[in-house]
Structures are given as C-alpha cells and as structure tokens.
Design a protein around this motif. Structure first.
Motif, mmCIF file in Angstrom:
data_model
loop_
_atom_site.group_PDB
_atom_site.id
_atom_site.type_symbol
_atom_site.label_atom_id
_atom_site.label_comp_id
_atom_site.label_asym_id
_atom_site.label_seq_id
_atom_site.Cartn_x
_atom_site.Cartn_y
_atom_site.Cartn_z
ATOM 1 N N ARG A 79 -34.757 13.495 -2.030
ATOM 2 C CA ARG A 79 -35.809 12.732 -1.339
ATOM 3 C C ARG A 79 -37.165 12.982 -2.000
ATOM 4 O O ARG A 79 -37.497 14.121 -2.320
ATOM 5 C CB ARG A 79 -35.862 13.124 0.142
ATOM 6 C CG ARG A 79 -34.612 12.719 0.910
ATOM 7 C CD ARG A 79 -34.668 13.173 2.350
ATOM 8 N NE ARG A 79 -33.492 12.727 3.085
ATOM 9 C CZ ARG A 79 -33.393 11.572 3.702
ATOM 10 N NH1 ARG A 79 -34.422 10.720 3.700
ATOM 11 N NH2 ARG A 79 -32.293 11.226 4.335
ATOM 12 N N PHE A 80 -37.913 11.906 -2.162
ATOM 13 C CA PHE A 80 -39.226 11.978 -2.794
ATOM 14 C C PHE A 80 -40.254 11.203 -1.976
ATOM 15 O O PHE A 80 -39.899 10.306 -1.202
ATOM 16 C CB PHE A 80 -39.177 11.399 -4.218
ATOM 17 C CG PHE A 80 -38.303 12.147 -5.173
ATOM 18 C CD1 PHE A 80 -38.808 13.183 -5.935
ATOM 19 C CD2 PHE A 80 -36.956 11.814 -5.306
ATOM 20 C CE1 PHE A 80 -38.000 13.865 -6.823
ATOM 21 C CE2 PHE A 80 -36.133 12.485 -6.184
ATOM 22 C CZ PHE A 80 -36.660 13.517 -6.948
ATOM 23 N N GLU A 81 -41.511 11.545 -2.201
ATOM 24 C CA GLU A 81 -42.604 10.759 -1.620
ATOM 25 C C GLU A 81 -42.888 9.577 -2.533
ATOM 26 O O GLU A 81 -42.850 9.700 -3.759
ATOM 27 C CB GLU A 81 -43.858 11.617 -1.483
ATOM 28 C CG GLU A 81 -43.732 12.730 -0.457
ATOM 29 C CD GLU A 81 -44.993 13.571 -0.372
ATOM 30 O OE1 GLU A 81 -45.904 13.371 -1.213
ATOM 31 O OE2 GLU A 81 -45.073 14.423 0.528
ATOM 32 N N SER A 82 -43.164 8.426 -1.930
ATOM 33 C CA SER A 82 -43.455 7.230 -2.718
ATOM 34 C C SER A 82 -44.363 6.300 -1.922
ATOM 35 O O SER A 82 -44.317 6.267 -0.686
ATOM 36 C CB SER A 82 -42.154 6.513 -3.080
ATOM 37 O OG SER A 82 -42.419 5.254 -3.668
ATOM 38 N N LYS A 88 -42.411 8.316 5.256
ATOM 39 C CA LYS A 88 -41.475 9.435 5.114
ATOM 40 C C LYS A 88 -40.900 9.483 3.700
ATOM 41 O O LYS A 88 -40.982 8.520 2.938
ATOM 42 C CB LYS A 88 -40.346 9.300 6.124
ATOM 43 C CG LYS A 88 -39.554 8.000 5.993
ATOM 44 C CD LYS A 88 -38.443 7.924 7.023
ATOM 45 C CE LYS A 88 -37.681 6.603 6.896
ATOM 46 N NZ LYS A 88 -36.552 6.514 7.867
ATOM 47 N N LYS A 89 -40.306 10.635 3.388
ATOM 48 C CA LYS A 89 -39.625 10.776 2.111
ATOM 49 C C LYS A 89 -38.318 9.999 2.145
ATOM 50 O O LYS A 89 -37.643 9.950 3.165
ATOM 51 C CB LYS A 89 -39.331 12.251 1.813
ATOM 52 C CG LYS A 89 -40.550 13.083 1.457
ATOM 53 C CD LYS A 89 -40.118 14.483 1.067
ATOM 54 C CE LYS A 89 -41.305 15.314 0.607
ATOM 55 N NZ LYS A 89 -40.887 16.675 0.171
ATOM 56 N N SER A 91 -34.659 8.910 -0.310
ATOM 57 C CA SER A 91 -33.859 9.244 -1.486
ATOM 58 C C SER A 91 -34.293 8.367 -2.650
ATOM 59 O O SER A 91 -34.689 7.208 -2.466
ATOM 60 C CB SER A 91 -32.371 9.053 -1.204
ATOM 61 O OG SER A 91 -32.097 7.707 -0.885
ATOM 62 N N LEU A 142 -44.713 10.657 -8.403
ATOM 63 C CA LEU A 142 -43.263 10.487 -8.437
ATOM 64 C C LEU A 142 -42.703 10.919 -9.789
ATOM 65 O O LEU A 142 -41.664 11.580 -9.853
ATOM 66 C CB LEU A 142 -42.889 9.034 -8.143
ATOM 67 C CG LEU A 142 -41.392 8.718 -8.088
ATOM 68 C CD1 LEU A 142 -40.707 9.541 -7.009
ATOM 69 C CD2 LEU A 142 -41.166 7.231 -7.851
ATOM 70 N N ASP A 145 -42.708 14.665 -9.829
ATOM 71 C CA ASP A 145 -41.710 15.207 -8.907
ATOM 72 C C ASP A 145 -40.297 15.056 -9.461
ATOM 73 O O ASP A 145 -39.462 15.952 -9.298
ATOM 74 C CB ASP A 145 -41.813 14.510 -7.549
ATOM 75 C CG ASP A 145 -43.070 14.910 -6.785
ATOM 76 O OD1 ASP A 145 -43.698 15.919 -7.176
ATOM 77 O OD2 ASP A 145 -43.425 14.217 -5.811
#
Length: 233
Positions: A79-82, A88-89, A91, A142, A145
């Motif tokens: 899961r990443f922040e975008s 929310k984070k 996948s 991103l 990360d």
C-alpha cells in the motif's frame, strides 16, 4: 467561398519524477549449482553464471530479483500514498490500473507487472559491483516510496534465501554427523577388539604399527565428528 478553420489539439503529458538509489552488493564465493537450486525456489531463471560472482548478494543477480514476478507481486500488493486516492493508502496495483484491479486476477497482475517493469530501471557496471536503481512515476513521493519498497523486499529476499541455505547446510551436517558417528563406533569397536586380542604387543612392531593406525583412525573420526557437531550447533 467556404471558410477554412483550423483545429488545434493539445496533448497534456504529465511530468515524470524519478527516484534513484545506489546499491553496493557484497560478494562471496559460492558455486553456481547451489545458487541455482535456491533461486529456483523463488521462481527465478538464471541463464548463466560461470564465475564466483553468482551469489545472492552479487551484482549479477540484483536485476533478476528486481524484475522477477515474485518482486512484482510483493510491490504491487504493498500500500502506498497517492494523489489518486487522497483519503487512504491503496495497493500499488490499484494506483497503477484502477480501484477495481485485483492482485489475484491474472489479467490485473499481468498489466500491473508490465507497468511496474517499465517504471523500474536497473543499471549495472562491468567494472564495479555498484548498482543504480531508478524508479519513475507521475508522483515524486510515490517514486521514492516504490524505490524504498524494492530495496526492502530485496533485503527480505536475501534473508529468506540465506535461511534456506542455512537450513540445507544444517540438514547436510546432521546427515554427516550420523554417518561419522556410525563410522566412529565401528573404528572404536575395532580398537577394542584389537586390544583384547593383543594384550602383549610391545615385542611386535607390526602389532604396534596396527595399534597406532587404529588410534589415528579413531582420533581422526573423533576430530571430524567434533567439528561437525560444533558447526551444527
């Protein structure tokens, strides 16, 4: 006369942000066959490793691991922040494709892994073991990360790889311990029988020589057994 009009079409190409990292693998001297056997457990194909650089920590294998399906599955599932999903984070496979993308779907995984593969670039050098990792995306954070995630997964792969290798070595040593212990018992019994049958051998050079040979054999087996036992523990 008819009028002539011109249509201007503008294409907007979003900026691409690239994050880079420098990796310095350690080198070791391991055989290709041992390495290949372990690598197969990760679903990796290693076409040719003809020198001692074929080690899990060597520069030769980093691209194989980074571009592997196993790595793609791990990264796409993280899961990443975008900016696409602000609240929310999510996948990475959903970020790269859409919110309905599922890692369990072969089609989604195929598309996601292809996008991820194009986003990652690995640069190696024949002169040095240094490896440069580049990850690109439309978001600077991103990109950074994902690069961090790739490095973390590499470390986890290395650890798992080493654990498998250590376990195989332990099994091998345990089997050798059993064999050497059985051999030691046989030699000790031979020495015991020899002493019982030849209590007065001081006047016989051939018997003294035979006794010394048996003693050396017992000592050698005992030394091998002690060394294997210390390695096993």
């Amino acid at each position: 006369l008819g009028s002539v009009s011109a249509l201007r079409v503008l294409f907007f190409i979003p900026p691409t942000y690239t994050s880079s990292a420098t990796l310095l693998p350690r080198t070791d001297k391991n055989t290709q066959s041992r390495l290949g056997g372990l690598a197969n457990q990760f679903g990796l194909s290693i076409p040719s490793l003809t020198n001692s650089s074929g080690n899990i920590e060597s520069a030769d294998l980093y691209p194989e691991f980074i571009y592997s399906r196993a790595m793609a599955r791990k990264i796409l599932g993280r899961r990443f922040e975008s900016s696409i999903f602000v609240s929310k984070k999510m996948s990475l496979i959903k970020i790269l494709i859409n919110e309905s993308a599922d890692l369990k779907s072969p089609e989604s995984f195929k598309i996601g892994s292809e996008i991820l593969s194009r986003s990652i670039r690995v640069v190696t050098s024949k002169k040095t073991p240094v490896i440069r990792l580049f990850v690109s995306s439309t978001e600077p954070k991103l990109s950074a990360d994902i690069a961090t995630a790739v490095i973390e997964e590499l470390r986890l792969m290395q650890k798992k790889f080493k654990d498998i290798k250590a376990q195989k070595k332990k099994v091998f040593i345990n089997e050798r311990l059993k064999d050497v212990k059985a051999e030691l018992i046989i030699v000790e019994e031979k020495l015991k029988i020899f002493r019982e049958k030849n209590r007065k051998i001081s006047s016989s050079p051939s018997l003294l020589l035979q006794k010394e040979r048996l003693l050396r054999e017992v000592g050698l087996k005992m030394e091998v057994y002690s060394t294997l036992k210390s390695q096993y523990e």
